[in-house]
Design an enzyme around this catalytic site. Sequence first.
Site, PDB file in Angstrom:
ATOM      1  N   SER A  78       0.831  -1.200   0.000  1.00 51.85           N
ATOM      2  CA  SER A  78       0.000   0.000   0.000  1.00 51.85           C
ATOM      3  C   SER A  78       0.876   1.264   0.000  1.00 51.85           C
ATOM      4  O   SER A  78       1.752   1.408  -0.851  1.00 51.85           O
ATOM      5  CB  SER A  78      -0.957  -0.048   1.195  1.00 51.85           C
ATOM      6  OG  SER A  78      -2.030   0.848   1.035  1.00 51.85           O
ATOM      7  N   LYS A 155     -14.010  -2.187   3.471  1.00 52.78           N
ATOM      8  CA  LYS A 155     -13.835  -2.239   2.018  1.00 52.78           C
ATOM      9  C   LYS A 155     -12.460  -2.805   1.659  1.00 52.78           C
ATOM     10  O   LYS A 155     -12.331  -3.614   0.735  1.00 52.78           O
ATOM     11  CB  LYS A 155     -13.995  -0.828   1.440  1.00 52.78           C
ATOM     12  CG  LYS A 155     -13.720  -0.703  -0.051  1.00 52.78           C
ATOM     13  CD  LYS A 155     -13.865   0.744  -0.480  1.00 52.78           C
ATOM     14  CE  LYS A 155     -13.426   0.943  -1.928  1.00 52.78           C
ATOM     15  NZ  LYS A 155     -13.527   2.360  -2.343  1.00 52.78           N
ATOM     16  N   ASP A 206      -8.861  -6.216  -5.291  1.00 55.02           N
ATOM     17  CA  ASP A 206      -8.422  -5.062  -4.499  1.00 55.02           C
ATOM     18  C   ASP A 206      -9.330  -3.855  -4.766  1.00 55.02           C
ATOM     19  O   ASP A 206      -9.421  -3.383  -5.892  1.00 55.02           O
ATOM     20  CB  ASP A 206      -6.981  -4.723  -4.875  1.00 55.02           C
ATOM     21  CG  ASP A 206      -6.319  -3.754  -3.911  1.00 55.02           C
ATOM     22  OD1 ASP A 206      -7.039  -3.040  -3.185  1.00 55.02           O
ATOM     23  OD2 ASP A 206      -5.078  -3.724  -3.893  1.00 55.02           O
ATOM     24  N   HIS A 234      -7.190  -6.158  -0.849  1.00 54.54           N
ATOM     25  CA  HIS A 234      -6.051  -5.264  -0.629  1.00 54.54           C
ATOM     26  C   HIS A 234      -5.093  -5.824   0.409  1.00 54.54           C
ATOM     27  O   HIS A 234      -3.893  -5.575   0.345  1.00 54.54           O
ATOM     28  CB  HIS A 234      -6.572  -3.885  -0.188  1.00 54.54           C
ATOM     29  CG  HIS A 234      -5.503  -2.843  -0.107  1.00 54.54           C
ATOM     30  ND1 HIS A 234      -4.778  -2.416  -1.198  1.00 54.54           N
ATOM     31  CD2 HIS A 234      -5.022  -2.133   0.958  1.00 54.54           C
ATOM     32  CE1 HIS A 234      -3.918  -1.492  -0.832  1.00 54.54           C
ATOM     33  NE2 HIS A 234      -4.032  -1.308   0.472  1.00 54.54           N
ATOM     34  N   HIS A 253      14.016 -16.940  -5.209  1.00 56.38           N
ATOM     35  CA  HIS A 253      14.788 -17.854  -6.046  1.00 56.38           C
ATOM     36  C   HIS A 253      15.314 -17.153  -7.305  1.00 56.38           C
ATOM     37  O   HIS A 253      16.460 -17.382  -7.721  1.00 56.38           O
ATOM     38  CB  HIS A 253      13.918 -19.044  -6.451  1.00 56.38           C
ATOM     39  CG  HIS A 253      14.626 -20.021  -7.345  1.00 56.38           C
ATOM     40  ND1 HIS A 253      15.551 -20.917  -6.876  1.00 56.38           N
ATOM     41  CD2 HIS A 253      14.545 -20.222  -8.689  1.00 56.38           C
ATOM     42  CE1 HIS A 253      16.017 -21.637  -7.892  1.00 56.38           C
ATOM     43  NE2 HIS A 253      15.413 -21.243  -8.997  1.00 56.38           N
TER      44      HIS A 253
END
Length: 274
Positions: A78, A155, A206, A234, A253
Amino acid sequence: MEGMKKHFVLVHGGWCWYKLKPLLEAAGHKVTTFDLAASGIDLRKIEQLHTLHDYTLPLFKLMESLPQEEKVILVGHSFGGMNLGLVMEKYPEKIYVAVFLAAFMPDSNHISSYVLDEYYEQTPEEKWLDTQFLPYGSPEEQLTSMTFGPYLANKLYQLCSPEDVALGLSLVRSSSLFRKDLSKAKYLTDEGYGSVKRVYIMCSEDKGMPKEFGRWQIDNIGVTEEKEIKGADHMAMLSMPKELCDILFEIAHKYNNPSSTHLNNYLLLLSNRK
């Protein structure tokens, strides 16, 4: 296999990684989580923070404490993507790869508030729901705090368990997007921030960082690689920790050779500007 073990630094809220951290550690990786300034259990208050640099101080302190030969995989969630930007600029040689998880991803071409300004342009006021934006500091500074309310939190956490939603709401503190500070300067450069490999992870469900905006950010600056977690909201580290962990295993990796990092990304930047 021992050489594959990495140090993951997870940015933006120490508490929210509690499901992911043991999964990474079970595979032998080192994981560091912490709270940024005036967040979580950090004792500072938002009134003490005037710039994004102030907010990022705990991450700077961590990077400065690393042994000279140690490199990390940075994961920013975020708004934590903005914190990653400052650290990538200052310590590019200490980072294998920077992972932007449903995050703001600044660029090195515009003023530092550019992606935040674009997000505001694309996000009508009603979508902020019960978020509170309040002035703080002196009138001359024009600082604005931001506090999420329960409607917006639900939300963002729409696919998380009720327990995780309750935990998140109990830890809400006032923060800021520091747009005034970021609008004053261009803090990031191609040689610093732009030289670090970037992976962007989108979350298909999201509602806070929609795929359309994630796509705009990728088109804006370019990435080394992009990935998607289907069915994640999200808060992917809470709603789909195993799937996120698997992606981070792949990244650990794949991006284990820092020697070509700067050259590869500089060439990527040049190609994106043609």
